[in-house]
Structures are given as structure tokens and as C-alpha cells.
Design a protein around this motif. Structure first.
Motif, PDB file in Angstrom:
ATOM      1  N   SER A   1      82.926  69.416  48.126  1.00 12.11           N
ATOM      2  CA  SER A   1      83.211  70.396  49.297  1.00 12.11           C
ATOM      3  C   SER A   1      83.614  69.940  50.519  1.00 12.11           C
ATOM      4  O   SER A   1      84.060  70.583  51.310  1.00 12.11           O
ATOM      5  CB  SER A   1      82.186  71.484  49.085  1.00 12.11           C
ATOM      6  OG  SER A   1      81.069  70.868  49.623  1.00 12.11           O
ATOM      7  N   PHE A   2      82.969  68.714  50.887  1.00 15.28           N
ATOM      8  CA  PHE A   2      83.259  68.328  52.354  1.00 15.28           C
ATOM      9  C   PHE A   2      84.834  67.642  52.173  1.00 15.28           C
ATOM     10  O   PHE A   2      85.307  67.826  53.432  1.00 15.28           O
ATOM     11  CB  PHE A   2      82.502  66.894  52.258  1.00 15.28           C
ATOM     12  CG  PHE A   2      82.486  66.102  53.709  1.00 15.28           C
ATOM     13  CD1 PHE A   2      81.812  66.523  54.660  1.00 15.28           C
ATOM     14  CD2 PHE A   2      83.522  64.979  53.750  1.00 15.28           C
ATOM     15  CE1 PHE A   2      81.849  65.900  55.789  1.00 15.28           C
ATOM     16  CE2 PHE A   2      83.536  64.485  55.087  1.00 15.28           C
ATOM     17  CZ  PHE A   2      82.798  64.869  56.015  1.00 15.28           C
TER      18      PHE A   2
ATOM     19  N   GLY B 277      72.561  73.567  44.729  1.00 18.68           N
ATOM     20  CA  GLY B 277      73.316  73.631  43.392  1.00 18.68           C
ATOM     21  C   GLY B 277      74.731  73.659  43.860  1.00 18.68           C
ATOM     22  O   GLY B 277      75.132  73.248  44.982  1.00 18.68           O
ATOM     23  N   MET B 278      75.326  73.829  43.056  1.00 21.20           N
ATOM     24  CA  MET B 278      76.921  73.949  43.000  1.00 21.20           C
ATOM     25  C   MET B 278      77.250  75.507  43.643  1.00 21.20           C
ATOM     26  O   MET B 278      76.425  76.156  43.573  1.00 21.20           O
ATOM     27  CB  MET B 278      77.628  73.648  41.766  1.00 21.20           C
ATOM     28  CG  MET B 278      76.954  72.341  41.090  1.00 21.20           C
ATOM     29  SD  MET B 278      77.996  72.004  39.608  1.00 21.20           S
ATOM     30  CE  MET B 278      77.606  73.402  38.543  1.00 21.20           C
ATOM     31  N   MET B 279      78.349  75.613  43.649  1.00 21.65           N
ATOM     32  CA  MET B 279      79.125  76.781  44.169  1.00 21.65           C
ATOM     33  C   MET B 279      78.477  78.180  43.051  1.00 21.65           C
ATOM     34  O   MET B 279      78.184  79.182  43.953  1.00 21.65           O
ATOM     35  CB  MET B 279      80.458  76.728  44.050  1.00 21.65           C
ATOM     36  CG  MET B 279      81.253  78.046  44.953  1.00 21.65           C
ATOM     37  SD  MET B 279      81.341  77.671  46.433  1.00 21.65           S
ATOM     38  CE  MET B 279      82.635  76.548  46.733  1.00 21.65           C
TER      39      MET B 279
ATOM     40  N   GLU C   8      84.166  72.585  38.020  1.00 22.95           N
ATOM     41  CA  GLU C   8      82.733  72.612  38.573  1.00 22.95           C
ATOM     42  C   GLU C   8      81.803  71.936  37.202  1.00 22.95           C
ATOM     43  O   GLU C   8      80.855  71.387  37.303  1.00 22.95           O
ATOM     44  CB  GLU C   8      82.393  73.863  38.771  1.00 22.95           C
ATOM     45  CG  GLU C   8      80.928  74.049  39.658  1.00 22.95           C
ATOM     46  CD  GLU C   8      80.369  75.482  39.980  1.00 22.95           C
ATOM     47  OE1 GLU C   8      80.265  76.326  38.832  1.00 22.95           O
ATOM     48  OE2 GLU C   8      80.164  75.635  41.040  1.00 22.95           O
TER      49      GLU C   8
ATOM     50  N   ALA D  69      74.102  69.007  42.910  1.00 20.68           N
ATOM     51  CA  ALA D  69      74.137  69.627  44.431  1.00 20.68           C
ATOM     52  C   ALA D  69      74.946  68.621  44.954  1.00 20.68           C
ATOM     53  O   ALA D  69      75.394  68.736  46.115  1.00 20.68           O
ATOM     54  CB  ALA D  69      72.725  69.711  44.723  1.00 20.68           C
TER      55      ALA D  69
ATOM     56  N   HIS E 106      78.336  68.108  44.569  1.00 22.57           N
ATOM     57  CA  HIS E 106      79.080  69.220  44.977  1.00 22.57           C
ATOM     58  C   HIS E 106      79.237  69.407  46.638  1.00 22.57           C
ATOM     59  O   HIS E 106      80.073  69.499  47.218  1.00 22.57           O
ATOM     60  CB  HIS E 106      78.243  70.506  44.921  1.00 22.57           C
ATOM     61  CG  HIS E 106      78.656  71.767  45.446  1.00 22.57           C
ATOM     62  ND1 HIS E 106      79.859  72.582  45.370  1.00 22.57           N
ATOM     63  CD2 HIS E 106      78.102  72.656  46.535  1.00 22.57           C
ATOM     64  CE1 HIS E 106      79.964  73.463  46.278  1.00 22.57           C
ATOM     65  NE2 HIS E 106      78.979  73.694  46.870  1.00 22.57           N
TER      66      HIS E 106
ATOM     67  N   PHE F 295      66.288  66.677  45.361  1.00 21.19           N
ATOM     68  CA  PHE F 295      67.745  66.644  45.314  1.00 21.19           C
ATOM     69  C   PHE F 295      68.517  67.961  44.925  1.00 21.19           C
ATOM     70  O   PHE F 295      69.716  67.790  44.365  1.00 21.19           O
ATOM     71  CB  PHE F 295      68.645  65.376  45.049  1.00 21.19           C
ATOM     72  CG  PHE F 295      68.127  64.062  45.711  1.00 21.19           C
ATOM     73  CD1 PHE F 295      66.864  63.691  45.346  1.00 21.19           C
ATOM     74  CD2 PHE F 295      68.961  63.500  46.527  1.00 21.19           C
ATOM     75  CE1 PHE F 295      66.468  62.499  45.907  1.00 21.19           C
ATOM     76  CE2 PHE F 295      68.537  62.302  47.091  1.00 21.19           C
ATOM     77  CZ  PHE F 295      67.286  61.839  46.739  1.00 21.19           C
ATOM     78  N   ALA F 296      67.859  69.116  44.911  1.00 28.00           N
ATOM     79  CA  ALA F 296      68.557  70.146  44.577  1.00 28.00           C
ATOM     80  C   ALA F 296      69.440  70.932  45.704  1.00 28.00           C
ATOM     81  O   ALA F 296      70.099  71.815  45.186  1.00 28.00           O
ATOM     82  CB  ALA F 296      67.462  71.162  44.237  1.00 28.00           C
ATOM     83  N   LEU F 297      69.262  70.534  46.757  1.00 31.31           N
ATOM     84  CA  LEU F 297      70.114  71.233  48.010  1.00 31.31           C
ATOM     85  C   LEU F 297      71.030  70.227  48.565  1.00 31.31           C
ATOM     86  O   LEU F 297      70.838  68.891  48.452  1.00 31.31           O
ATOM     87  CB  LEU F 297      68.851  71.590  49.142  1.00 31.31           C
ATOM     88  CG  LEU F 297      67.766  72.630  48.877  1.00 31.31           C
ATOM     89  CD1 LEU F 297      67.278  72.907  49.907  1.00 31.31           C
ATOM     90  CD2 LEU F 297      68.519  73.895  48.063  1.00 31.31           C
ATOM     91  N   THR F 298      71.946  71.052  49.020  1.00 29.37           N
ATOM     92  CA  THR F 298      73.085  69.744  49.983  1.00 29.37           C
ATOM     93  C   THR F 298      73.709  70.888  50.864  1.00 29.37           C
ATOM     94  O   THR F 298      73.089  71.861  51.225  1.00 29.37           O
ATOM     95  CB  THR F 298      74.254  69.563  48.934  1.00 29.37           C
ATOM     96  OG1 THR F 298      75.079  68.531  49.470  1.00 29.37           O
ATOM     97  CG2 THR F 298      74.973  70.748  48.365  1.00 29.37           C
ATOM     98  N   ILE F 299      74.334  70.223  51.722  1.00 32.76           N
ATOM     99  CA  ILE F 299      75.150  70.896  52.981  1.00 32.76           C
ATOM    100  C   ILE F 299      76.650  70.687  52.194  1.00 32.76           C
ATOM    101  O   ILE F 299      77.103  69.806  52.027  1.00 32.76           O
ATOM    102  CB  ILE F 299      75.229  70.142  54.054  1.00 32.76           C
ATOM    103  CG1 ILE F 299      73.721  69.871  54.717  1.00 32.76           C
ATOM    104  CG2 ILE F 299      76.172  70.765  55.015  1.00 32.76           C
ATOM    105  CD1 ILE F 299      73.244  71.344  55.258  1.00 32.76           C
ATOM    106  N   GLU F 300      77.347  71.842  51.957  1.00 32.56           N
ATOM    107  CA  GLU F 300      78.489  71.959  51.356  1.00 32.56           C
ATOM    108  C   GLU F 300      79.534  72.279  52.687  1.00 32.56           C
ATOM    109  O   GLU F 300      79.080  72.787  53.502  1.00 32.56           O
ATOM    110  CB  GLU F 300      78.740  73.133  50.363  1.00 32.56           C
ATOM    111  CG  GLU F 300      78.653  74.562  51.017  1.00 32.56           C
ATOM    112  CD  GLU F 300      79.030  75.609  49.892  1.00 32.56           C
ATOM    113  OE1 GLU F 300      78.721  75.407  48.820  1.00 32.56           O
ATOM    114  OE2 GLU F 300      79.331  76.610  50.295  1.00 32.56           O
ATOM    115  N   GLY F 301      80.575  71.718  52.298  1.00 36.19           N
ATOM    116  CA  GLY F 301      81.731  71.890  53.329  1.00 36.19           C
ATOM    117  C   GLY F 301      81.546  70.948  54.432  1.00 36.19           C
ATOM    118  O   GLY F 301      80.780  70.035  54.485  1.00 36.19           O
TER     119      GLY F 301
ATOM    120  N   SER G 179      73.556  74.764  50.608  1.00 35.63           N
ATOM    121  CA  SER G 179      73.839  75.257  49.199  1.00 35.63           C
ATOM    122  C   SER G 179      72.776  74.693  48.033  1.00 35.63           C
ATOM    123  O   SER G 179      72.568  73.466  48.062  1.00 35.63           O
ATOM    124  CB  SER G 179      75.239  74.783  49.004  1.00 35.63           C
ATOM    125  OG  SER G 179      75.552  74.815  47.273  1.00 35.63           O
TER     126      SER G 179
ATOM    127  N   THR H 205      72.322  64.017  41.734  1.00 35.36           N
ATOM    128  CA  THR H 205      72.195  65.614  41.268  1.00 35.36           C
ATOM    129  C   THR H 205      73.455  66.497  41.503  1.00 35.36           C
ATOM    130  O   THR H 205      74.454  65.882  42.336  1.00 35.36           O
ATOM    131  CB  THR H 205      71.090  66.292  41.939  1.00 35.36           C
ATOM    132  OG1 THR H 205      71.843  66.387  43.361  1.00 35.36           O
ATOM    133  CG2 THR H 205      69.830  65.650  41.764  1.00 35.36           C
TER     134      THR H 205
END
Lengths: 159, 959
Positions: free
Chosen positions: A66-67, B212-214, A44, A59, A62, B196-202, B210, A57
């Protein structure tokens, strides 16, 4: 703190990998592949460094990591056994095989044997639908799999 | 946008810009829209709502929810209306039996993974998922209970897919159990805010939002708490904590944010007289539906317990405060002011207006000085921020204001940002600029620090000129030299819009070798090559814009820097068309307005000199008193005169001069020497420690009025609740004036605006009726421009010909030497505002609990300072202590801090140097030494105890 960060040259090696691909078109996936090859997973703490280097970034990195199920967030066992669980293999008894293999190895999917030798993962289609159920060990593919053939494959790999 | 009262209707996708009009039929209704418009938006224009979940007009279409499918004659299948552009003659059906079946099926799938706790849900009555279930007629869900994300436990034990709420942000809650993964929040964070602080993880069923990160929470992620994600969330997944606490609002009051000079329009969502939330207005012309953490969330100070609601007086500043009635306080204040004038002359008293007060309040305070006290001793806190802007732009272009509106940034090809930190100081403008940068516009930053704008995700490479503080003029003049030397200037523009002979003289001045990039590199430490690159890039951009902040003005050569900026724009013809211009980023919401309203000692409203007989006659007639033709005292002169015993009385409205003005000790001794100091504020601020009268003020939520933002836009401020202190601020000023013999009878601020319009040509057309109708207007607003002026100097400069000024670099007297080898420069941080009186009284403290000193690691190492250590910062004026943070954002030799916290008092260190033309203080350059320390400085301890003593309040005397 994960294992990789303890290594003193972590950031040097990471920077070298990033530098190798940074100017490519679509550099993120090649970088992630090399990182996984180097450390066996995507630490990480590498993600913000990659993000900064690529104008993204953490995010977003990640989100990409994770995808893809093949990018791991922690190290796997020395060998990885994959059992296909997609529709074609299911119709040929993949679920029953999975139960047998899990019982024989004493681990569940996404788990690693206590000796750290083998990790069991599900996979959704290896492109061997004509001879399901199928499995994969390292680079070796196995068609018309059954418990005995899987166990032989595991033994041959020394896992 | 959740739509319980439909404040701004959601059209589903953003407006398209096109000159071509397309006509189509939607459910039999003919509609015409610009080419590029989505079918969904066209339907909305026709008054037809197509069901939708992932679409909102805040962000571009995504096409993931499949609820907005329609049938179009001649097209196969059921295309998503949000991603399908209109075509000429198209025939669209939004409601057919086939579509109804599809929509019902889609909703069934959504609801199969959503809790059915609507009655106790915070979004009850304000939930788009609920609305859509109703719209498609969902009556049953055929799927059996199975794997889901919302149940804490199932029959076998804890649900592995369940994630608890993230309550790390103090203002909103993220509840993953309610999430439908429409990714509106992710897209708003990217497209609207640009963080760009958010993302869709998985992926698939594992997809989740999500931050940031995990290992991150919302608080630890890059999230800047702008609230855009909360605003677009269709469910209760992201929702304001106040809504959870209070419930849904029941009415809306449209108003204007009280923080920075962007001047965002907000909808105050109210329940009775209580604010439930502040939501940025989509029809706000400065902010276009966006906000930052301050305006969106940090308004709790208005009801903070620290707020003082009763008037107080005391004989001496060493006495405790005595709570009194309004009558007693005003009588005491008025008679002391009059006594002082009687004993020491008419000009022994004065007023200070605030950039945080409305135009109407400011107008009244300067009127009080000129018409009632009979002196021109009126000044405003703009003195200490943007007075050089007024002087510089007036001299070169003819008006004391920025040239463009914020919308213009959408057309710029290159932004030159000088001495400003927009992502922290003007966040909503920064988001709009970042959007343009992601579309490919270039960026040049001239600043001692590597500001966050340079780290904008997904933009090209920005150019950073990290100059030594105090060398702005040298660098800008050198850029001009390169433009002239390499013949990159716009000859046609200069010949038609400026004076060619004057240009030739200016060119000759520029071509002197002392302005060459190589020579300037020696002073400024900016590599000559970077200066050349910047000059070429700015000159080559078809539409180049300049945005600047206090890093330009708060210098001994502040006015000269403003003029060198104006020179660059004139040289390259970057004036008069969208995407260009010279735009000051004003610090406080009403800096522009307080200057416009005649706060300065030498100017009446509309920047007309007090010595101008014609103007004076207008006011003598309007006010019915003779007026003085002599300019009054500026703030720094007031302090000097106070120490000389000649200035003895001050009425200070909404401004904390002790904390915000330079060389704090000089200010406090000046105040201590006065006979009467009247502080009119929400809080017992630092200045009130030296005051004899405290008049409790009203917050922006409690009064009517107008603010004028950095783009000259006059915005309405509307009363949302009854003033807790009993009166709106303009009423208090009026009562004070009437105690001193004035006979004012304003019954509403609109009457004050009418007086302003009647007496000021650039405001002649402004009225509350017009503002109510148009939402806002940009001055000049008069017969020539009845609806205001978005762009200035379109066909010619206001002063006639643009005026090139020879901008000679003169080094500041403040330079580093053996005793003070480092240069301190000061700035802002996103979560705090100005002296922090407001933001320190909100949960914004989680982001910035104290001021810190940024220092380069090599400078720190030389001094034995480690990250997080207490350090002493000393200048020839004073010293203070604070914590150090090691960072390479500042160059070696430069240190940086903010001045948001009174315990730090960074301005104890700053000096009394100031701009040669306007006395704007040189906050941005102070020679200092930094050394390890183990506690507060002597000054801090002394000040702390004085501050505590002087805030004692005796209980109210029994009547």
C-alpha cells in the motif's frame, strides 16, 4: 474472491515467483514487481503466502504494497495514462490540463474507461520538470503536454 | 503510557545497558546515565519532561512526531531528543523560545486533523495529545478546515477519508478518527509482543494504522489481543471498552495475574470497588510491562453471574443443592468429616490444594490435613502437571525448581524448547523469547506439533524435531550421545561441578548403540540428522537455555525426561550463568508455590520429607500437635482407595479434578463412592456435581496473599474489592479448621507468611514488609540471600555435585495398535486457560468457542473426515466427540486437542497411565481411533444430563 484466485494455477505461479527471489537480499519488492507483471495487480490472497515464505506477516506485506502507489490492489485498464500533478507541472498549468483530460475521457483519477481500455492515474513527478506539464503512457513520456498531444498519445496507443 | 495517575513514569525511551556512565547537563541540572541513553531519557532521569507523542519507553525511539526537539550546545539545529544519544559533557536546553515556536507549530498541525470532542472522548483526562497541547501552550489553530480523517461528512457529502470504528475485538475499540499515526501501536505489536499484526498502510496523508490487510478487521488479523497497542496509544484511538463504558479509574491496586506460571504483575485500575482495567506493571520483574489476552482482559469471570456466592449443602449428590448459612455449611462439613474419620479411621479423609490459590491458602489447607485431620493425605494439582519437575531437578541439581529468572532469556544464544507451546501457554514469556530470537538467538523445538514459536516473524531458521509422542527420553538421550561421541561436552564444567567418574559411567551408558540417532529415529520418527544438528547447535551455543512444559512431564517417563534435560545442561555447562539453565514453564500461576508450601503427601513446606524427625519436630512445636511420619495418599491413590471403600472424605479447594484429571470416569466413580466431598470454588464446577458441600470461594481480586511463579518469584496478590462471597479463602479454611477443633486465629495472610518463614529455611527472610518494599523476591530468601536468588547453582549445585542419571528409554504401555492406531496428545490454546472455568466465562470465547481435534489431512482422508466434521475419538478408556480441523501441524499418526471445555471432556479419553516416580498422569500420549460421527457420545449425553440434575438449587429456606 478476486479474479486471480479463480485461476487454477494461481498458487503454482505465485510459488514459482517467490522461489525465484526468495534467497535474494530484499526479496519482497522483486516478488511484488513480478506478481504485478503476472496479474497486473497484487492480489490480496497472495500477501499471506508471500509473508509466510519470507518470515514476515501479512500486515507487513500489506504495508509495503500500500506504500507504493504503483502496486495496484485491483487490475488496471489495458493502458495507463499518468498525468503529473507535482509542483513544477502545476506551475505550468497541470491542474487545468487534468480537468480537460478528465472531461475528454469522461473518467476521474483512479478510474478506468467503461470499455476497460484506459486507466487515468495522477503521478507526483516524472523527472521532466524542465518541460512540464508532463504525462506518461506506458513507457512513453510526454513533455509540454496539452489536451491535443495527450489525445494523440492515447489514440496512438490504441486505447 | 497514559499517565493520569502516573503509575510508572514514562521515560520516553527504553533503558540502555552499559557499564560506561555519561554525564551531561540538562537545563542546568547535572545528570549521569549509561552510555547509549537518549537525551530524552536523561532529561526524564533529571526530572525534566520533554514533550513527546511518538516516544514511549515501551518501544525504541522512532523520531517521527518532532515534538521532542531540543537544542544542544555545539550541535546544529534542533535534534529530536528521543533519537539523540547522550555524549559526555553535553549541554541540553529543553525549553527555549525557538523550540517553543517549533512545538506549537507541530501541535497545530496535529490538531488540524483531530476532532475537538475532548469532553465526550473516552480518553478525556487520560490523553497525551491533550496533555501536550497544554504543555506547548496551544491556543489557536490557524489552519482552515480542509481534508481530514475525522469528520463523517463535510458540506459536499460523506467524507471519503473517514473510516468507522473497528469494534470487532470484544475488549477494545479502534477509532481511526482519533489516530495521530504515531505508530506506537505498530511498534509495540512488533517490538513488545512480536506478532507484527499491525502496520501503517499507505503513505503521507493516506497513512493509517491497519490490522492485517485491507480486508482484515482486528479480530480477523493476526492480533492476539495482548493489549500492548492499547497500552501505548496516546489518544482514544485504541482504548479498552471498559474505559469507554465506565470512565477513567481513580486508584490503582498492584497485584499479580491469576493465570499462568509467568506470574505477571498488574496494576488493577479501579473505580471504587470496580475494576476498570488491568494494566501490566512496567516494574513487574517477570513481565516487564507486558501482558496477554488472559491477564489483561479476561478477568470478567470474577463478577460473572454463574459465580455462586452462598454456601450450599446436600445429603446425597443426587439431591438438589440447598442454600444455607455459613454456620450450617461449615458445621455440616466438619461433622461429616469427623464422622467419616470416626467410622473409617483417621486416614479415610484428605485434602487437595490448588495451584490457583495463594501460598497462604495452600499452606493452611495442608496444615488442616496434617495438624487438624491428623493425616498426611494432602496433594495438589501439581501432581497432574509438574510433579516430575520437582522430583527430577531435585535428584540431579538439588532443588525442585527452575534455575533462572525470565530476564535471563535476554542473554541466551539458543533456546531449546521441549514439550511446551509458549505462545499459547506462556504468552508473555514467549514474547520475551521471540524478541531474543529476532536478535539472532537460535531455536530448537522438540515437540510433536509445529508450534507457533517456529513461525516467529523475523527470526532465523528454527530447528524442529517432530517426535512421536512418548519418545522424549529416547530423543534426549540420543542428543546426549552425540554430544559425548563428538566430544562437544564441557569437560572443565563436568570436572569441577559434577563427579568425573560418574560422568564416565554415564558416557559409557550413552555410547551404547541403542542410543544412536539412527536407532532412535526408528522409534521417534525424528531423522537422525536432525538429532545430530540439534545436539551440535545446543552444545555449540555459548549460552544455551532449556525451557520445557507439560509435554515433558505428563508422560509415563516424565521424571526421566526431566533428568535427561538436566543431564544435557550439565554436559554442556549450561548452568549458573545468565542465558542458560533448565526452566520449567509452570502451567498455573502458583504451581511452584503450592509445591513449596508442603502440599505433597510426603513433604512439609520447603520439600522436607515427613519422615525427617527434625523437620517434624519444628512443625509439632509450631502447631502444638503430634504429626504422622507416614506419607499420605497421592491424588490417583485417593481415587483408587475411594473405589476400595477406604478413602471416604475430601476437601478440594479451587481445583476441578473431574475435568482436569485423566480418565474422567475413574474419577467420577471414585467421587461418587465418598461420604463427604467439600468443594471450595468460585463456580459449581464439574467436581461439584459429586459434592455434598459447596463453599463459595473468592477471586484473586478479593484477597491478599502471594503467588510464586515459575522463576521462584514470590509476588504479592492484593485485595482490590470486598469478597462477594463474604470471606477470603484463607478465612474459610480457618473457619472449617476451627469447626473441627483447631484454634487458629490468623487475622491477616501476612501472619501465615510469617509462620511459613519461621518454619521453612528457604523462606526464612520472606515477609510482607519485604515484598512490599522489593515488589517481589525469588526464593531461597534467607540470611545468605536477604533479597532472594535470581539464579541458582551459580557456584555449585545445591546438592553439592551435579548428578548424572542413566536415562533409559522405556516405551509407554500406551501404544498405537490396530484398534487404536493414532496417538492423541493434548495441549493448550492462547485464549483459554486450564479447564476454562475462568476464561469460558469471558469474551475470550470469540477465539475458542469449543475444543477441536487437529488431524493430519492424510489420516483424515483415510477415515473420510473433512475439515469441520464431527468426529468420535475413542480410546480404551472412553470416547468423546468434537469437531476436526485438518492441519499439517501434526504429523501423520498424531492427533491433538485441548481440554478447556467440559462438554468435550477430552480426559474421558486419556488413560490412567502415569509417571513411574510421581504418578503424574500421561496426558500427552493416548492411543485412539478417530471416526466420523454425527453427535455427542453416549458419555457426553449421560454426563450432560447428570451435570444438569446435580446443579439444581433449591431456594434458601426461610429462617
Amino acid at each position: 474472491m478476486s479474479h486471480a484466485a479463480i485461476s487454477a494455477d494461481f498458487s503454482d505461479r505465485l510459488d514459482a515467483i517467490i522461489a525465484l527471489h526468495k534467497e535474494r537480499e530484499g526479496p519482497l519488492l522483486p516478488i511484488l514487481h513480478d506478481i504485478q507483471a503476472e496479474w497486473d495487480y497484487i492480489p490480496e490472497e497472495a500477501q499471506p503466502v508471500i509473508a509466510a515464505a519470507l518470515g514476515m506477516t501479512r500486515a507487513e506485506v500489506h504495508g509495503v504494497v500500500s506504500f507504493y502507489h504503483d502496486f495496484r490492489d485491483h487490475p488496471a485498464g489495458r493502458h495507463v495514462l499518468r498525468l503529473c500533478r507535482a509542483e513544477a507541472c502545476q506551475s505550468m498549468g497541470a491542474d487545468a490540463l487534468a480537468d480537460q483530460v478528465r472531461a475528454a475521457l469522461g473518467i476521474n483519477f483512479h478510474e478506468t474507461t467503461p470499455d476497460g481500455r484506459l486507466t487515468l492515474e495522477p503521478v507526483f513527478c516524472l523527472g521532466l520538470c524542465a518541460c512540464g506539464p508532463s504525462a506518461q503512457m506506458g513507457d512513453r513520456l510526454l513533455g509540454r503536454a496539452n489536451l491535443a498531444k495527450v489525445q494523440k498519445l492515447v489514440a496512438e496507443a490504441g486505447a | 503510557m497514559k499517565d493520569f495517575i502516573i503509575p510508572d513514569r514514562d521515560f520516553g525511551t527504553p533503558a540502555a545497558k552499559s557499564a560506561v556512565t555519561i554525564s551531561l547537563l540538562v537545563d542546568g541540572i547535572a545528570v549521569s546515565v549509561p552510555a547509549g541513553t537518549s537525551v530524552m531519557r536523561a532529561a526524564a532521569v533529571a526530572g525534566i519532561s520533554v514533550p513527546k507523542l511518538c516516544a514511549t519507553d515501551h518501544v525504541s525511539a522512532f523520531g517521527s512526531c518532532r515534538l521532542c526537539v531540543v537544542q544542544i550546545d555545539g550541535m546544529r539545529g534542533t535534534p529530536a531528543s528521543c533519537t539523540t544519544p547522550v555524549a559526555e559533557g553535553m549541554v541540553v536546553h529543553t525549553q527555549t523560545d525557538d523550540i517553543a515556536r517549533i512545538r506549537k507549530g507541530v501541535m497545530e498541525l496535529y490538531i488540524s486533523d483531530h476532532p475537538l470532542d475532548c469532553l465526550t472522548c473516552a480518553a478525556n483526562g487520560d490523553c497525551e495529545l491533550q496533555d501536550m497541547a497544554g504543555a506547548v501552550g496551544l491556543r489557536e489553530v490557524r489552519y482552515e478546515a480542509g481534508a481530514n480523517h475525522f469528520a463523517r461528512r463535510d458540506a459536499e457529502g460523506p467524507n471519503p477519508e473517514y473510516r468507522p470504528k473497528d469494534q470487532s475485538n470484544p475488549y477494545f475499540t479502534f477509532d481511526p478518527a482519533k489516530c495521530i499515526v504515531c505508530s506506537r501501536c505498530v511498534r509495540a505489536c512488533e517490538e513488545v509482543q512480536g506478532t507484527f499484526a499491525l502496520t501503517i498502510e499507505g503513505r503521507g496523508f493516506d497513512s493509517r494504522v491497519s490490522a492485517g490487510m485491507m480486508s482484515d478487521s482486528f479480530l480477523s488479523s493476526d492480533c492476539v489481543s495482548c493489549g500492548a497497542c492499547v497500552q501505548v496509544c496516546p489518544t482514544a484511538t485504541l482504548i479498552e471498552n471498559k474505559v469507554i463504558e465506565i470512565g477513567t479509574p481513580e486508584h490503582i491496586v498492584k497485584t499479580t495475574c491469576a493465570y499462568c506460571g509467568v506470574g505477571c504483575s498488574f496494576d488493577a485500575h479501579m473505580r471504587g470497588e470496580e475494576v476498570v482495567r488491568m494494566v501490566p506493571s512496567k516494574d513487574g520483574k517477570a513481565n516487564r510491562g507486558h501482558s496477554c489476552v488472559k491477564g489483561r482482559f479476561a478477568w470478567g469471570y470474577a463478577t460473572h453471574l454463574d459465580r455462586k456466592l452462598e454456601p450450599m449443602i446436600r445429603e446425597k449428590i443426587t439431591d438438589p443443592w440447598q442454600v444455607v448459612t455459613w454456620d450450617q455449611a461449615l458445621d455440616f462439613a466438619a461433622s461429616r468429616m469427623r464422622q467419616t474419620q470416626a467410622a473409617h479411621g483417621v486416614d479415610s479423609v484428605g485434602v487437595i490444594t490448588s495451584s490457583r490459590c495463594t501460598n497462604e491458602e495452600t499452606y493452611l489447607v495442608q496444615k488442616l490435613a496434617r495438624a487438624v485431620l491428623g493425616t498426611n493425605n494432602t496433594d495438589t494439582c501439581a501432581r497432574v502437571c509438574h510433579s516430575p519437575t520437582g522430583y527430577g531437578l531435585r535428584t540431579t541439581f538439588g532443588t525442585s525448581a527452575g534455575t533462572h529468572d525470565f530476564d535471563s532469556v535476554e542473554d541466551t544464544d539458543l533456546a531449546l524448547v521441549i514439550g511446551a507451546n509458549p505462545t499459547d501457554g506462556h504468552p508473555v514469556f514467549a514474547s520475551r523469547l521471540r524478541k531474543r530470537l529476532r536478535q539472532g538467538a537460535g531455536l530448537i523445538v522438540i515437540d510433536p506439533r509445529e508450534i507457533d514459536l517456529l513461525k516467529t516473524p523475523h527470526m532465523g531458521q528454527g530447528l524442529h524435531l517432530p517426535l512421536r509422542p512418548g519418545t522424549n527420553v529416547a530423543v534426549l538421550t540420543s542428543i546426549a550421545q552425540v554430544i559425548v561421541a563428538e566430544k562437544l561436552y564441557d569437560e572443565e564444567f563436568i570436572r569441577t561441578r559434577c563427579d568425573w567418574d560418574e560422568f564416565l559411567g554415564y558416557a559409557e551408558f550413552l555410547m551404547d548403540p541403542r542410543h544412536s540417532p539412527e536407532e532412535v529415529e526408528k522409534l521417534s520418527k525424528v531423522p537422525a540428522d536432525l538429532i545430530r544438528q540439534a545436539a551440535r547447535a545446543y552444545a555449540a551455543a555459548p549460552r544455551g537455555s532449556i525451557y520445557y512444559g507439560l509435554g515433558v512431564t505428563e508422560h509415563s517417563q516424565g521424571s526421566t525426561t526431566v533428568m535427561s534435560i538436566a543431564n544435557l545442561a550439565m554436559l554442556t555447562g549450561n548452568i549458573g550463568v545468565p542465558g542458560t539453565g533448565v526452566n520449567p514453564l509452570r502451567g498455573q500461576n502458583n504451581v511452584q508455590g503450592s509445591c513449596d508450601m508442603g502440599s505433597f503427601p510426603h513433604e512439609y513446606p520447603g520439600y522436607r520429607h515427613v519422615s525427617d524427625k527434625a523437620t517434624r519436630e519444628i512443625y509439632e512445636k509450631a502447631w502444638g500437635v503430634p504429626l504422622s511420619p507416614e506419607p499420605g495418599l497421592r491424588i490417583p491413590n485417593m481415587f483408587d482407595e475411594a473405589l476400595a471403600g477406604r478413602f471416604r472424605g475430601l476437601y478440594c479447594q479451587g481445583e476441578d479434578i473431574v475435568q482436569s484429571d485423566p480418565d474422567t470416569r475413574h474419577v467420577t466413580s471414585a467421587l461418587s463412592a465418598m461420604d463427604i466431598v467439600i468443594v471450595h470454588d468460585l463456580f459449581l464446577n464439574e467436581t461439584s456435581n459429586y459434592a455434598h458441600v459447596f463453599l463459595p470461594g473468592s477471586s484473586f481480586l478479593e484477597k491478599d496473599g502471594t503467588f510464586t511463579n515459575a522463576e521462584r518469584r514470590i509476588n504479592m496478590v492484593r485485595r482490590a474489592m470486598t469478597p462477594k462471597n463474604g470471606y477470603e479463602d484463607w478465612q474459610i479454611t480457618q473457619m472449617l479448621a476451627n469447626r473441627m477443633g483447631a484454634n487458629w486465629g490468623y487475622t491477616h495472610p501476612s501472619e501465615i507468611m510469617d509462620e511459613i518463614a519461621m518454619t521453612t529455611p528457604s523462606f526464612a527472610g520472606v515477609s510482607y514488609d519485604l515484598l512490599d518494599r522489593e515488589g517481589s523476591v525469588q526464593w531461597p530468601c534467607n540470611e545468605k540471600a536477604p533479597l532472594g536468588t535470581p539464579l541458582m547453582h551459580v557456584d555449585g549445585f545445591v546438592r553439592g555435585k551435579g548428578h548424572f542419571i542413566h536415562t533409559e528409554y522405556v516405551a509407554t504401555e500406551e501404544r498405537s495398535g490396530p484398534r487404536f492406531p493414532l496417538l492423541l496428545t493434548t495441549g493448550r490454546i492462547l485464549s483459554q486457560y486450564n479447564v476454562g472455568a475462568q476464561t469460558r466465562r469471558t469474551d475470550n470465547l470469540v477465539w475458542h468457542p469449543e475444543d477441536i481435534l487437529e488431524i493430519h489431512p492424510s489420516d483424515a482422508e483415510n477415515r473420510g473426515v473433512r475439515d469441520g466434521d464431527w468426529v468420535r475419538v475413542a480410546s480404551r478408556s472412553g470416547e468423546t466427540t468434537l469437531r476436526a480441523v485438518l492441519t499439517e501441524r501434526v504429523a501423520p499418526g498424531v492427533v491433538y486437542t485441548t481440554f478447556h471445555h467440559p462438554t468435550t471432556q477430552a480426559n474421558v479419553v486419556t488413560t490412567d497411565n502415569s509417571d513411574w516416580a510421581t504418578n503424574c498422569p500421561e496426558f500427552k500420549v493416548t492411543a485412539v481411533q478417530v471416526s466420523p460421527s454425527n453427535g455427542p457420545s453416549e458419555w457426553q449425553e449421560e454426563y450432560g444430563s447428570h451435570s444438569e440434575r446435580s446443579r439444581r438449587i433449591l431456594p434458601a429456606a426461610a429462617e
